[in-house]
Enzyme design. Structure first.
Site, PDB file in Angstrom:
ATOM      1  N   GLU A 118       0.829  -1.213   0.000  1.00  0.00           N
ATOM      2  CA  GLU A 118       0.000   0.000   0.000  1.00  0.00           C
ATOM      3  C   GLU A 118       0.862   1.261   0.000  1.00  0.00           C
ATOM      4  OE1 GLU A 118      -2.997  -0.230  -0.661  1.00  0.00           O
ATOM      5  OE2 GLU A 118      -3.829  -2.064   0.210  1.00  0.00           O
ATOM      6  N   HIS A 142      -2.763   1.989   8.280  1.00  0.00           N
ATOM      7  CA  HIS A 142      -3.862   1.195   7.726  1.00  0.00           C
ATOM      8  C   HIS A 142      -4.022  -0.060   8.569  1.00  0.00           C
ATOM      9  CE1 HIS A 142      -6.348  -1.194   5.172  1.00  0.00           C
ATOM     10  NE2 HIS A 142      -5.382  -2.021   4.840  1.00  0.00           N
ATOM     11  N   HIS A 144      -6.923  -3.411   9.841  1.00  0.00           N
ATOM     12  CA  HIS A 144      -8.141  -4.168   9.553  1.00  0.00           C
ATOM     13  C   HIS A 144      -8.989  -4.202  10.820  1.00  0.00           C
ATOM     14  CE1 HIS A 144      -5.997  -6.393   5.982  1.00  0.00           C
ATOM     15  NE2 HIS A 144      -6.106  -5.085   5.805  1.00  0.00           N
ATOM     16  N   GLU A 172     -16.883  10.984  23.006  1.00  0.00           N
ATOM     17  CA  GLU A 172     -15.602  11.612  22.649  1.00  0.00           C
ATOM     18  C   GLU A 172     -15.431  11.789  21.129  1.00  0.00           C
ATOM     19  OE1 GLU A 172     -12.810  12.532  24.701  1.00  0.00           O
ATOM     20  OE2 GLU A 172     -14.408  12.513  26.187  1.00  0.00           O
ATOM     21  N   HIS A 213     -12.868  -3.741   4.042  1.00  0.00           N
ATOM     22  CA  HIS A 213     -11.416  -3.902   4.117  1.00  0.00           C
ATOM     23  C   HIS A 213     -10.800  -3.326   5.407  1.00  0.00           C
ATOM     24  CE1 HIS A 213      -7.337  -3.731   1.799  1.00  0.00           C
ATOM     25  NE2 HIS A 213      -7.144  -3.809   3.102  1.00  0.00           N
TER      26      HIS A 213
HETATM   27  O1  2HA Z   1      -0.666  -5.310   3.756  1.00  0.00           O
HETATM   28  O2  2HA Z   1      -3.535  -4.775   4.416  1.00  0.00           O
HETATM   29  O3  2HA Z   1      -4.300  -3.605   2.188  1.00  0.00           O
HETATM   30  C1  2HA Z   1      -1.805  -5.994   3.458  1.00  0.00           C
HETATM   31  C2  2HA Z   1      -2.948  -5.070   3.417  1.00  0.00           C
HETATM   32  C3  2HA Z   1      -3.310  -4.547   2.101  1.00  0.00           C
HETATM   33 ZN    ZN Z   2      -5.459  -3.973   4.167  1.00  0.00          ZN
END
Ligand code: 2HA
Ligand code: ZN
Length: 276
Positions: A118, A142, A144, A172, A213
């Protein structure tokens, strides 16, 4: 200092990777983290850079305002779970070229590893957030985040619907992200298209949801960025529990005037577009 791992930028980066792992947001190689280094960070780390930097690699995206910058990045296919155990194999430092369209590894990412898949999204988001915050933003994260992802199956995929649901789920929230959150539709990860779509959202928001995602969050340092992701995911968890226990029926919530009152008393400007 005898070891690059004693620098504050690397200790902070590694700690955040571990914190994300502990939250359960980084199964297998899920998620990625990048940090735009200060000139002091670069000076502290430079004595430990490789004698010969590796090859320049073009990114498919370009940003003038990131030319010559250095980033710490997680590695493509690497597991957050392993970062603390072996930083040099799982994360690295890259230098951006003077054209702002390529990187080369100057430390870490041992044994042929590459920056996160990414990296184009992170790079474009850094460019947008650096400009939007007059240089203050340094972290893009990023993850999950489980409950937030779950909500992308049941809520309309609009900035307004997600912002309101999150604001109403924890008092909050309007203080932490008064502008709301952006929402990107489902897209193939890793490419220039999702990078552009996300960075469009990050012109307005500190964070963007990727449908089915995860989350993209930004901030000036590791604490604020991790705290933002944590706050969003905690609110999502509450909302999931509310929907589950109430079987979709919500008896009462924080009213729009109450959201306005929080913003007023805490001195933040809430995004009126999302209030009735
Ligand atoms: O690195 O999360 O979006 C793996 C991921 C891709
Ligand atoms: Zn991801």
């Amino acid at each position: 200092m005898n070891n690059i791992l004693e620098t504050s930028c690397l200790t902070g980066f590694i700690r955040m990777c571990h914190d994300g792992w502990l939250q359960g947001w980084h199964e297998r190689n899920g998620g990625n983290l990048t940090y735009r280094m200060t000139s002091e960070d670069v000076a502290a780390c430079r004595p430990f850079f490789d004698e010969t930097p590796r090859e320049w690699v073009k990114m498919g995206v370009q940003a003038d305002n990131l030319a010559g910058e250095y980033f710490i990045t997680t590695g493509s296919g690497k597991f957050f779970r392993n970062v603390e155990l072996d930083p040099a194999a799982n994360i690295g430092i890259v230098e951006i070229n003077e054209a702002g369209d390529g990187w080369r590894i100057v430390w870490g990412l041992e044994n042929g590893a590459k920056p996160t898949s990414e990296f184009p999204s992170h790079f474009m988001n850094h460019s947008v957030r650096k400009a939007a915050t007059q240089g203050a933003n340094r972290v893009i994260y990023h993850c999950h985040a489980t409950n937030l992802i779950a909500l992308t199956y049941v809520l309309p995929l609009t900035d307004r619907d997600f912002s309101r649901a999150l604001w109403q789920s924890a008092t909050e929230c309007p203080v932490v992200f008064p502008e709301g959150v952006g929402v990107c539709p489902w897209m193939v990860p890793g490419g220039a298209d999702i990078a552009m779509a996300t960075s469009e959202k990050m012109k307005t928001y500190q964070a963007a949801v990727w449908a089915q995602h995860g989350l993209f969050a930004s901030g000036p340092d590791f604490d604020i960025t991790f705290g933002l992701a944590h706050t969003i995911e905690k609110a999502a968890e509450i909302y999931v529990k509310v929907l589950s226990t109430g079987q979709g029926r919500i008896r009462q919530t924080i009213t729009d005037d109450a959201l306005r009152a929080i913003a007023h008393d805490f001195g933040v400007t809430i995004n009126e577009e999302f209030l009735d």
